[in-house]
Every structure is written in structure tokens, then in C-alpha cells.
Scaffold this motif. Structure first.
Motif: not given
Ligand code: NAD
Ligand code: ZN
Length: 392
Positions: A271-272, A350-353, A359-362
Motif C-alpha cells: 500500500t505504501v 496517491i493512496m486515495r485512489v 472512506g478515508d481508511k486504507k
């Protein structure tokens, strides 16, 4: 030749792992899949090193059984930039011009680029012909050749067009790794370390203790020339390490073929890592970015109380032992990608997409120790926790 190991994927014998087994590979392929034509797909780096040997072995094996099947080769330029629709179309047109029919068979001899591209050609040619994966990079062996995912890139992004097409069989000949540049070898080691970190502490310990021996098998190891004559012991160690990794991948792929839960564990560090890769590509390789991602995601797990400092220390040290970067501020990273900078905001952006977000969780794989995870799948981590850990 070293006796082969066989690993099951999806309930059938699917992976053969050994060393120096070209003749065996050729005989097996023509026996498993009698065809009118065999097309070997590879790239211009691999062709001069390994193509002729495989071609000759196939011709000889066919002669042994009195077959008149044809053996062809299609060689493309190396690298991610050829994994395109255009290259796929060129290969297909060539196959049609050369009258390859639906009883043809494709052999993907190469790294992940070759496996993905020729795998996808096989998935759609005449509505699908069999493909054999013959990975020649460590990354392709432990990762891309197993699982049946094939794809090409488009201007909109990587791997956006593709298909699931399980290979008829996967032949991993570790002898191919002897010509693999050190950096590419280490790139694959990142995935090996990742897999041990989520699944198997014994394998992880093996990796901690065996860095020097394991690295000795790559091509341009700068140490003494007699390290080229790999001792049987070092080779067995590499076999054990690769075997450990592919057993895990084969297991989760089998349990979870279409990637719903367990398979997501293999995304530890990704993810990161993917966010870092989006900024640092093409100067940094995928595995190098995943290495940095593994450290950050382990730090997030520590922040949430799932692991302690000892775990972080072991992750960092094992990555460093193989020459992998552990931070975007690493000297190696600054050297390779001068002028590029990974800011927290950019990384979060970048992680947002990611389509796996909620929601705001990855989604992120949380270790609970070396060889174990907090959940049997990726966990949901909130933005403010991620921001806190990624901030310098
Ligand atoms: P790659 O195929 O580009 O190979 C890396 C480099 O090594 C290339 O320059 C290649 O020519 C060279 N090379 C390969 N084998 C060699 C050998 N034995 N000796 C000397 N040189 C050799 O890259 P890769 O890292 O193997 O794979 C990356 C690709 O895999 C990406 O396109 C990625 O999207 C894909 N991938 C797919 C999956 C999947 O599940 N399908 C999983 C992970 C990655
Ligand atoms: Zn990866």
C-alpha cells in the motif's frame, strides 16, 4: 541437475522447481501439451543467454517422439514499456501470418513482463491457448508466474487490461538466475522477504542468516570469482527459500483464487510501497519500493500496538542485508532518483485512489510478529494514523 520439487496450485501439480533442467522442461512440455506448434516468447536480454538452449531441447524432445510440431520464437525488446496492446497485436498478427492454430502452445521464457504479456496473448489467441510459464527472474518465480494473472499496461495505468489464465505448468529453473543482474535478483528478494514476514518465521530466520550465500547466486556479484562456482549447500539454501515463498503463494492463490481476502496478505508493504513507487518509478524498482513500504507499514503496526521494536529491527536489518532501501531518505534512493521527493501529502494523495479503500481508511497488512499477521487479510487503517507514521 538437482532433483525437482513439485508444488500444487489449485489442486494440481503446477510448479516444478529445480536447477539445470532444460531437457526435462522440454520433454515435460511436449508430453503435457501435445501441440502443432510451440511459440517461445522472450526478450532481447534473455534470448542470447537462454533461448537457443530451450529451442534445441524442444526440437530434440520432439524428434525423440517422432513429432513434426514446429518450434518458433518471438523476441521483443525488454522492459515494462513493451507490455502494451501494440506489442500484443504485433505478436498476434505474427502468429496468424505464421498459421499458428488453436492447437498451438505458448512458452513464456522471461521475467514478469514476458509472463504477463505472452500469458495474455495465450488467454485470447483463438479464444485461448495453453501457456507454460518459464520464469527467468526471481520476481517472476516467486510472484508473477503463479496465480494466473496476465495483463498489459495502457497510458491510463499499469495492468489495466488483462485476464485470468492459469498456466498449464510453471517450470522454475534456478540456473536462469545465474545470469540475472544483482539488482534484479535483489528486487525479487524483497517479495521473498515479504512472504516470509507475513507467513513463516523459520523462513525469515533462514533469510536473516543466509544473505551472503543467497546473493552469491546472482550474476554480477562483485566478490571473488570462485563464488561463481556455487556450492551445493548454497544452492540448496536458495531452493529452500524459493520453495518456501512459492508454497505460500500457491497456498493463498488456491484458497482464494479471485483475490478476496487471504491473497491480500501478499500485499504487505504494497500500500505504501505502491505510493512510493508511483513517485520514484522508473528510477526505483518495484521490490525496492515494497521494501520501504514494508518498514513503514510495520511501523504503523507498532504504532497500533501489534508489534514491538524487535520486529521493526528484524525487518529493517534483513532488508539491509540484501542491499534493499529501508527509507525514502536512504542514500541509495537519493542517488538513484536525485531531485525526487516523497512528501506525506503526495503519498496520501496517491493512496486515495485505491479501489480497496473504505472512506478515508486504507487497506494495509498489519504484522503481529515475524511470520504472522493481525488479521488473515488486510486491515483498514485510518488516514491520520498513516499520516502520523509517514511524517518525518
Ligand atoms: P522484467 O520482466 O522486466 O525483467 C527484469 C529485467 O531482467 C529485464 O531487463 C529482463 O530482460 C532481464 N532478465 C530477465 N531474466 C533474465 C536472466 N535470467 N538473465 C539476465 N537478464 C534477465 O521484470 P520482472 O521484475 O521480472 O517483472 C515485472 C513485471 O511483472 C511487471 O510488469 C509487473 O506488473 C509484473 N507482475 C505481475 C504479477 C502477476 O501476478 N501477474 C505479479 C507481480 C508483478
Ligand atoms: Zn509486489
Amino acid at each position: 541437475a538437482t532433483p525437482a520439487h513439485v508444488v500444487q496450485v489449485l489442486g494440481t501439480d503446477s510448479v516444478t522447481l529445480g536447477h539445470g533442467m532444460t531437457t526435462h522442461i522440454a520433454r515435460q512440455i511436449i508430453q503435457i501439451q501435445p501441440s502443432s506448434a510451440y511459440l517461445i516468447g522472450t526478450d532481447t536480454n534473455i534470448a542470447p543467454l537462454h533461448l537457443e538452449q530451450l529451442q534445441n531441447a524442444l526440437v530434440a524432445a520432439l524428434a525423440e517422439i517422432g513429432s513434426t510440431a514446429r518450434v518458433h520464437a518471438y523476441v521483443i525488446p525488454p522492459g515494462e514499456t513493451t507490455k502494451t496492446r501494440e506489442t500484443k497485436a504485433m505478436i498476434e498478427d505474427w502468429m496468424l501470418e505464421n498459421k499458428l492454430t488453436r492447437d498451438s502452445c505458448i512458452l513464456a521464457l522471461g521475467g514478469g513482463v514476458i509472463g504477463d504479456l505472452f500469458g495474455f496473448v495465450a488467454a485470447t489467441f483463438m479464444r485461448g491457448v495453453p501457456v507454460f510459464q518459464i520464469p527467468t527472474t526471481l520476481l517472476a518465480m516467486v510472484d508473477s508466474s503463479i496465480g494466473g494473472k496476465t495483463a498489459i499496461d495502457t497510458p491510463a495505468g499499469k495492468n489495466l487490461i488483462g485476464a485470468f489464465h492459469q498456466p498449464r505448468h510453471i517450470f522454475m529453473d534456478l540456473a536462469y538466475l545465474r545470469t540475472l543482474p544483482r539488482r534484479e535478483f535483489v528486487n525479487g528478494m524483497a517479495e521473498v522477504i515479504k512472504t516470509a514476514a507475513i507467513w513463516n518465521e523459520d523462513d525469515f530466520t533462514l533469510l536473516e542468516n543466509g544473505a551472503e550465500e543467497i546473493l552469491g547466486l546472482s550474476a554480477d556479484n562483485s566478490s571473488s570469482s570462485d563464488s561463481k562456482r556455487k556450492s551445493e549447500h548454497d544452492l540448496q539454501l536458495l531452493i529452500q527459500v524459493v520453495l518456501g515463498s512459492i508454497q505460500v503463494k500457491a497456498h493463498v492463490v488456491t484458497v482464494d483464487e479471485k483475490e478476496t481476502g487471504l491473497r491480500g496478505l501478499l500485499n504487505y508493504g504494497h500500500t505504501v510501497g505502491h505510493a512510493i513507487e508511483a513517485i520514484l518509478t522508473p528510477e526505483l524498482l518495484h521490490g525496492e519500493c515494497v521494501a520501504m513500504g514494508m518498514v513503514r507499514e510495520a511501523e504503523i503496526a507498532r504504532h497500533l500496538g501489534y508489534v514491538n521494536d524487535v520486529v521493526i529491527g528484524r525487518i529493517v536489518r534483513v532488508l539491509q542485508a540484501y542491499g534493499l532501501p529501508v527509507s525514502t531518505e536512504d542514500k541509495k534512493v537519493l542517488q538513484l532518483a536525485p531531485g525526487k521527493h516523497c512528501s506525506v501529502d503526495q503519498l496520501l494523495d496517491i493512496m486515495r485512489v485505491d479501489k480497496k479503500n473504505q472512506g478515508d481508511k486504507k487497506r494495509m497488512v498489519m504484522l503481529s510478529g515475524i511470520g504472522s499477521t493481525y488479521e488473515p487479510k488486510a486491515s483498514f487503517i485510518s488516514d491520520n494514523v498513516i499520516r502520523k507514521i509517514l511524517s518525518p
